[in-house]
Scaffold this motif. Structure first.
Motif, PDB file in Angstrom:
ATOM      1  N   LEU A 393       0.817  -1.209   0.000  1.00 23.80           N
ATOM      2  CA  LEU A 393       0.000   0.000   0.000  1.00 23.80           C
ATOM      3  C   LEU A 393       0.853   1.263   0.000  1.00 23.80           C
ATOM      4  CD1 LEU A 393      -3.013   0.746   0.091  1.00 23.80           C
ATOM      5  CD2 LEU A 393      -2.813   0.915   2.572  1.00 23.80           C
ATOM      6  N   VAL A 394       1.879   1.319   0.838  1.00 25.97           N
ATOM      7  CA  VAL A 394       2.682   2.537   0.971  1.00 25.97           C
ATOM      8  C   VAL A 394       3.388   2.917  -0.335  1.00 25.97           C
ATOM      9  CG1 VAL A 394       4.722   3.529   2.093  1.00 25.97           C
ATOM     10  CG2 VAL A 394       2.957   2.408   3.461  1.00 25.97           C
ATOM     11  N   PRO A 395       4.118   2.013  -0.991  1.00 24.45           N
ATOM     12  CA  PRO A 395       4.804   2.440  -2.226  1.00 24.45           C
ATOM     13  C   PRO A 395       3.846   2.811  -3.349  1.00 24.45           C
ATOM     14  CG  PRO A 395       5.010   0.062  -1.937  1.00 24.45           C
ATOM     15  CD  PRO A 395       4.443   0.611  -0.656  1.00 24.45           C
ATOM     16  N   VAL A 396       2.730   2.082  -3.479  1.00 25.72           N
ATOM     17  CA  VAL A 396       1.785   2.383  -4.558  1.00 25.72           C
ATOM     18  C   VAL A 396       1.156   3.757  -4.349  1.00 25.72           C
ATOM     19  CG1 VAL A 396      -0.410   1.722  -5.609  1.00 25.72           C
ATOM     20  CG2 VAL A 396       1.310  -0.024  -5.116  1.00 25.72           C
ATOM     21  N   ILE A 397       0.716   4.044  -3.124  1.00 23.23           N
ATOM     22  CA  ILE A 397       0.119   5.358  -2.858  1.00 23.23           C
ATOM     23  C   ILE A 397       1.176   6.449  -2.962  1.00 23.23           C
ATOM     24  CG2 ILE A 397      -1.095   6.768  -1.157  1.00 23.23           C
ATOM     25  CD1 ILE A 397      -2.433   4.313  -0.117  1.00 23.23           C
ATOM     26  N   SER A 398       2.403   6.158  -2.548  1.00 20.49           N
ATOM     27  CA  SER A 398       3.489   7.140  -2.681  1.00 20.49           C
ATOM     28  C   SER A 398       3.680   7.536  -4.136  1.00 20.49           C
ATOM     29  CB  SER A 398       4.799   6.574  -2.120  1.00 20.49           C
ATOM     30  OG  SER A 398       4.700   6.324  -0.741  1.00 20.49           O
ATOM     31  N   VAL A 399       3.643   6.561  -5.020  1.00 20.21           N
ATOM     32  CA  VAL A 399       3.788   6.845  -6.444  1.00 20.21           C
ATOM     33  C   VAL A 399       2.646   7.726  -6.936  1.00 20.21           C
ATOM     34  CG1 VAL A 399       3.621   5.788  -8.739  1.00 20.21           C
ATOM     35  CG2 VAL A 399       5.191   4.844  -7.028  1.00 20.21           C
TER      36      VAL A 399
END
Length: 675
Positions: A393-399
């Motif tokens: 969740l964190v890397p995808v939303i960060s992108v």
């Protein structure tokens, strides 16, 4: 007027616009499920997608998304006891116990039906208010609109919970930031620090994402937990939903009362979802009979706040459309979108652009109906979003956040603003500094300055004495000044009383102590030094270009100084828990790691290009930080990169930044930028 209303309905029901509204509702429902995001972040991410849309489609898209985040945020609130947005915090009190009692389906049915009724009620109120507001607008000139701007800003600041002085300071900081760029009156370059990027001022989208989205992502990555702590609690059943729907109709008078309360309070600038939510819950508890079950799973404790927080959107649109004064932080973003599309909220929205106004009302009503219906059908599927592990969740939303921020002006400055404001936003969150007033001040800054100078110049031209401030004596202006002073006094009185008069050791009390260095005093001190630098530089501006910035700086300095004194010479018993309080000594190394990942992603964009960096960043974070399998990391990274390519490159034709490798080896430029 009826002709405009039905003409707008016909335009909204156009298949293309209806499809856009449907997509927006789906996006809003998904965003509402993820705690920490909510309507503000969703609007900031989606605004760039509206640049090429016609105004009615654009606002159907934005309203459709924003209206339903307070519908789906019920899912994590009921299943996991974690509010999806601040507007569902009160729902947790009875919704979560209902889920633990095996009544999750009943809670969902009651929440969605109450949300539907509340949302439609808010839209009806907005429609009915237009015939009343239109003649009122004849009595509102620039002085009155200027004072309404101040009233909205001071109310949202003064109602900033336990820290009204910080709220007022944050609002003033927002005004100061809004002054960056080429002065509108004298043509001075204000606080640009010799950077061409700042000439046109800070873009709204990266500032908003940095202020709200990035701090939540950082905390999520530091905590290293998924939203749901127990997967079994996410396996809700549709059984009981019909019982919940019947509960709403059984308590129809409570539903309508709380809907009216939410719509009415939503029209008051500064009262956000959290305030409306708790006021509605308190009203339900005080006005109903046999309330001993409240807090232990009473369905009325779900119906009250859920009908109010959806009705709030319709109410908040009233001052936004009619006077250009945002009723909430989300409305502040929507106001920025209006200006981007060449629409000026105020009299024109109730006359020349009346069709767009009614189109917004129809979009609001349809979005609430569609959102509640989809939640009733797909509640189980939406709940699964909360089971996604942080490593995915964190890397995808960060992108998504980085991509959204880059749409501000398609330059490296957008990424730098995102990271810089994100750092400040995270510190503000940890130190309990309210962030919505800063956003509201930023959005209102241009309007604030414009209405002030129109009022001053008009007064000088029409006054017999040539006075620049004769407009202050106008009756409506006097009334608005009185309301502003009263609002400031009421908001600041509890804090002043607690800080300078109260003694004792009760939780939340404040007592005087010897001077000491605290994180809050360091932050306030750093702000005061920064304000001092800005004050010195403002001396170089032309007179007309420095009046408003220096006024805002003066307020910011005064309130920040009070906060500095309070944090240095007083201590609070109890208080708000931060990520450091929860995780103890673990949070420092984890914070360093998270910051390293974000800076590493930025460096990858600079080195190999945006889209390749997305793939590498997500794969590395998911595999090594999230401890997921290489296979899952690969497909997550590939899917996100392809989505970014199709939506941002093919869909809205983003002008990607050049990379170092692309500049050194021109043959690889297209590869590093687009593939």
């Amino acid at each position: 007027m009826f002709e405009a209303a039905f003409g707008a309905l016909e335009m909204v029901l156009d298949p293309t616009r209806l499809m856009i509204l449907g997509v927006a509702v789906l996006l809003g429902l998904g965003i509402g499920v993820i705690p920490g995001l909510g309507g503000i972040v969703g609007l900031a991410i989606l605004i760039p997608f509206t640049y090429t849309m016609d105004p009615l489609a654009a606002f159907a898209f934005l309203i459709g998304m924003g209206a339903v985040t307070t519908t789906s945020d019920t899912i994590p609130a009921v299943l996991f006891g974690v509010p999806g947005t601040s507007g569902s915090a009160a729902t947790v009190v009875d919704g979560f116990p209902m889920a633990k009692n095996g009544e999750a389906g009943r809670a969902f049915g009651a929440a969605y039906m109450a949300s539907l009724i509340g949302g439609v009620f808010g839209a009806i109120l907005l429609a009915l208010s237009i015939p009343v507001i239109r003649p009122m607008m004849l009595h509102f000139g620039s002085p009155e609109l200027f004072m309404l701007t101040i009233l909205g800003l001071t109310m949202v600041a003064a109602l900033s919970g336990k820290a009204p002085m910080r709220g007022i300071a944050a609002g003033a900081i927002g005004l100061v930031i809004a002054m960056i760029g080429l002065g509108s009156q004298g043509g001075s370059l204000r606080w640009t620090f010799d950077q061409l990027y700042f000439w046109d001022g800070l873009p709204l989208v990266p500032l908003t994402l940095g202020l709200f989205a990035l701090p939540e992502l950082i905390d999520m990555a530091i905590a290293r937990t998924k939203i749901a702590r127990n997967e079994d609690t996410a396996k809700s059943s549709h059984s009981g939903q019909m019982q919940g729907i019947r509960d709403v109709f059984k308590n129809w008078w409570l539903t309508l009362r709380c809907g009216a309360l939410g719509a009415g309070l939503g029209a008051v600038p500064g009262l956000g979802s959290a305030v409306v939510d708790w006021l509605a819950y308190g009203h339900a508890k005080r006005s109903e009979k046999n309330t001993e079950r409240f807090g232990f799973g009473d369905v009325r404790g779900v119906i009250g706040p859920e009908s109010a927080n959806n009705a709030k959107t319709g109410g908040a649109l009233v001052p936004t459309l009619a006077f250009g004064v945002p009723g909430s932080a989300s409305m502040a973003l929507l106001l920025g979108a209006f200006l981007m599309h060449g629409l000026v909220p105020g009299p024109e929205m109730l006359t020349t652009n009346l069709d767009i106004t009614y189109g917004i009302i129809w979009s609001l009503a349809l979005a609430n109906i569609l959102g509640a219906g989809l939640c009733l059908i797909f509640a189980d599927q939406f709940a699964k979003v909360a089971l996604i592990r942080f490593g995915i969740l964190v890397p995808v939303i960060s992108v998504v956040v980085f991509l959204g921020a880059y749409q501000g002006s398609a330059s490296w400055g957008d990424i730098m603003v995102l990271l810089g404001v994100g750092a400040v936003g995270w510190i503000m969150k940890q130190l309990d500094w309210p962030r919505p007033p800063l956003l509201l001040g930023f959005v209102l800054g241009e309007i604030f300055e414009r209405y002030l100078w129109i009022s001053v110049n008009t007064s000088m031209a029409t006054s017999e004495t040539g006075s620049a401030f004769e407009w202050i004596t106008r009756p409506l202006v006097v009334v608005l000044i009185a309301l502003t002073v009263w609002g400031l006094f009421q908001g600041a009185r509890p804090w002043l009383k607690k800080t300078f008069m109260q003694r004792g050791e009760t939780t939340g009390s404040i007592t005087w102590c010897a001077p000491r260095v605290t994180p809050n005093s360091l932050f306030s001190g750093a702000l005061l030094i920064f304000f001092g630098v800005l004050w010195v530089q403002a001396g170089e501006f032309s007179f007309n270009d420095r009046v408003v910035p220096l006024s805002a700086l003066g307020v910011a300095i005064g309130c920040t100084a009070l906060s500095f004194i309070a944090s240095t010479f007083t201590r609070q018993v109890g208080g708000t828990a931060t990520i450091g309080d929860v995780l103890g000594e673990q949070w420092v190394p984890r914070l360093i790691k998270v910051v390293g990942w974000l800076l590493g992603f930025t460096a990858l964009i600079w080195l190999i290009g945006f889209l390749p960096a997305i793939f590498v960043f997500i794969f590395a974070f998911t595999a090594f930080e999230g401890k997921e399998s290489y296979r899952l990391a690969f497909f997550t990274a590939l899917g996100t990169a392809l989505f970014s390519y199709l939506v941002f490159h093919m869909g809205i034709n983003v002008n990607w930044p050049n990379s170092v490798i692309g500049d050194v080896i021109p043959a690889l430029r297209d590869l590093t930028r687009f593939l």
